[in-house]
Write a protein that holds these residues in place. Structure first.
Motif, PDB file in Angstrom:
ATOM      1  N   GLU A   1      55.026  36.394 -15.466  1.00  0.00           N
ATOM      2  CA  GLU A   1      57.098  35.468 -15.793  1.00  0.00           C
ATOM      3  C   GLU A   1      56.667  35.645 -17.709  1.00  0.00           C
ATOM      4  O   GLU A   1      55.968  35.701 -18.808  1.00  0.00           O
ATOM      5  CB  GLU A   1      56.798  34.306 -15.357  1.00  0.00           C
ATOM      6  N   LYS A   2      58.186  36.278 -17.936  1.00  0.00           N
ATOM      7  CA  LYS A   2      58.239  36.648 -19.506  1.00  0.00           C
ATOM      8  C   LYS A   2      59.045  35.780 -19.644  1.00  0.00           C
ATOM      9  O   LYS A   2      59.608  34.883 -19.191  1.00  0.00           O
ATOM     10  CB  LYS A   2      59.165  38.024 -19.244  1.00  0.00           C
ATOM     11  N   HIS A   3      58.327  35.191 -20.880  1.00  0.00           N
ATOM     12  CA  HIS A   3      59.185  33.516 -21.760  1.00  0.00           C
ATOM     13  C   HIS A   3      59.467  34.412 -23.226  1.00  0.00           C
ATOM     14  O   HIS A   3      58.632  34.617 -24.188  1.00  0.00           O
ATOM     15  CB  HIS A   3      58.378  32.584 -21.759  1.00  0.00           C
ATOM     16  N   ALA A   4      60.361  33.203 -23.836  1.00  0.00           N
ATOM     17  CA  ALA A   4      60.711  33.105 -25.559  1.00  0.00           C
ATOM     18  C   ALA A   4      59.890  32.442 -25.872  1.00  0.00           C
ATOM     19  O   ALA A   4      59.410  31.218 -24.862  1.00  0.00           O
ATOM     20  CB  ALA A   4      62.062  33.139 -25.574  1.00  0.00           C
ATOM     21  N   PHE A   5      59.286  32.766 -27.181  1.00  0.00           N
ATOM     22  CA  PHE A   5      58.149  31.765 -27.838  1.00  0.00           C
ATOM     23  C   PHE A   5      58.864  31.150 -29.318  1.00  0.00           C
ATOM     24  O   PHE A   5      59.797  32.257 -29.647  1.00  0.00           O
ATOM     25  CB  PHE A   5      56.743  32.108 -27.898  1.00  0.00           C
ATOM     26  N   LEU A   6      58.411  30.319 -29.677  1.00  0.00           N
ATOM     27  CA  LEU A   6      58.370  30.120 -31.035  1.00  0.00           C
ATOM     28  C   LEU A   6      56.404  29.585 -31.927  1.00  0.00           C
ATOM     29  O   LEU A   6      55.965  28.596 -31.262  1.00  0.00           O
ATOM     30  CB  LEU A   6      58.885  28.921 -31.777  1.00  0.00           C
ATOM     31  N   VAL A   7      56.521  30.680 -33.129  1.00  0.00           N
ATOM     32  CA  VAL A   7      55.431  29.882 -33.067  1.00  0.00           C
ATOM     33  C   VAL A   7      54.955  29.943 -34.495  1.00  0.00           C
ATOM     34  O   VAL A   7      55.931  30.474 -35.083  1.00  0.00           O
ATOM     35  CB  VAL A   7      53.503  31.321 -33.073  1.00  0.00           C
ATOM     36  N   MET A   8      54.247  29.214 -35.100  1.00  0.00           N
ATOM     37  CA  MET A   8      54.707  28.161 -36.275  1.00  0.00           C
ATOM     38  C   MET A   8      52.932  28.507 -36.639  1.00  0.00           C
ATOM     39  O   MET A   8      51.858  27.055 -36.020  1.00  0.00           O
ATOM     40  CB  MET A   8      54.677  26.704 -36.627  1.00  0.00           C
ATOM     41  N   ALA A   9      52.441  28.897 -37.586  1.00  0.00           N
ATOM     42  CA  ALA A   9      51.162  28.667 -38.239  1.00  0.00           C
ATOM     43  C   ALA A   9      51.143  28.715 -39.501  1.00  0.00           C
ATOM     44  O   ALA A   9      51.674  29.851 -40.475  1.00  0.00           O
ATOM     45  CB  ALA A   9      50.643  30.449 -37.847  1.00  0.00           C
ATOM     46  N   HIS A  10      50.139  28.610 -40.149  1.00  0.00           N
ATOM     47  CA  HIS A  10      49.506  28.582 -41.687  1.00  0.00           C
ATOM     48  C   HIS A  10      48.865  29.472 -41.829  1.00  0.00           C
ATOM     49  O   HIS A  10      47.753  29.692 -41.377  1.00  0.00           O
ATOM     50  CB  HIS A  10      48.237  27.496 -42.108  1.00  0.00           C
ATOM     51  N   SER A  11      49.039  30.816 -42.438  1.00  0.00           N
ATOM     52  CA  SER A  11      48.747  32.415 -43.188  1.00  0.00           C
ATOM     53  C   SER A  11      48.880  32.663 -43.829  1.00  0.00           C
ATOM     54  O   SER A  11      49.951  32.328 -44.563  1.00  0.00           O
ATOM     55  CB  SER A  11      49.282  32.777 -41.789  1.00  0.00           C
TER      56      SER A  11
END
Length: 115
Positions: A41-51
């Motif tokens: 199943e396909k879903h939208a994501f939001l990822v926040m990360a230190h990089s």
């Protein structure tokens, strides 16, 4: 100013490139490890990360893979301003979690059709 000198100046002022917070938006498919999301199943994501800028896309994909997602398609990556301001409670919560833990992943509950 040469990049080498700029990096030195930023470090002297307390800024380190790895301390940058990035936000990534896109889609991924569930790998079946989490009962809430059927496999594929396909879903939208939001990822926040230190990089740092060079590794942000790899970091986003690694975070999603380790949280039960595959076929990651990152559509947008943005360096966030500091201090961070938003009227969106999800964005603020995600940013706060990133500041505390180094990263945060939000998966939007409605599946996306491939039509």
């Amino acid at each position: 100013m040469h990049n080498k000198h700029m990096n030195w100046l930023l470090k002297r002022l307390g800024f380190r490139r790895k301390d940058q917070v990035w936000a990534a938006l896109g889609t991924a498919r569930a790998n079946g490890k989490d009962d809430r999301y059927p496999s594929g199943e396909k879903h939208a994501f939001l990822v926040m990360a230190h990089s740092d800028e060079q590794h942000v896309q790899e970091r986003v994909a690694a975070l999603l893979y380790s949280n039960g997602w595959k076929d990651v398609d990152t559509e947008r990556i943005k360096l966030l301003d500091r201090p961070f301001h938003s009227a969106d409670a999800v964005m603020v919560g995600c940013y706060d979690a990133t500041e505390q833990k180094g990263s945060a992943v939000v998966i939007y509950s409605d599946p996306i059709s491939d039509l």
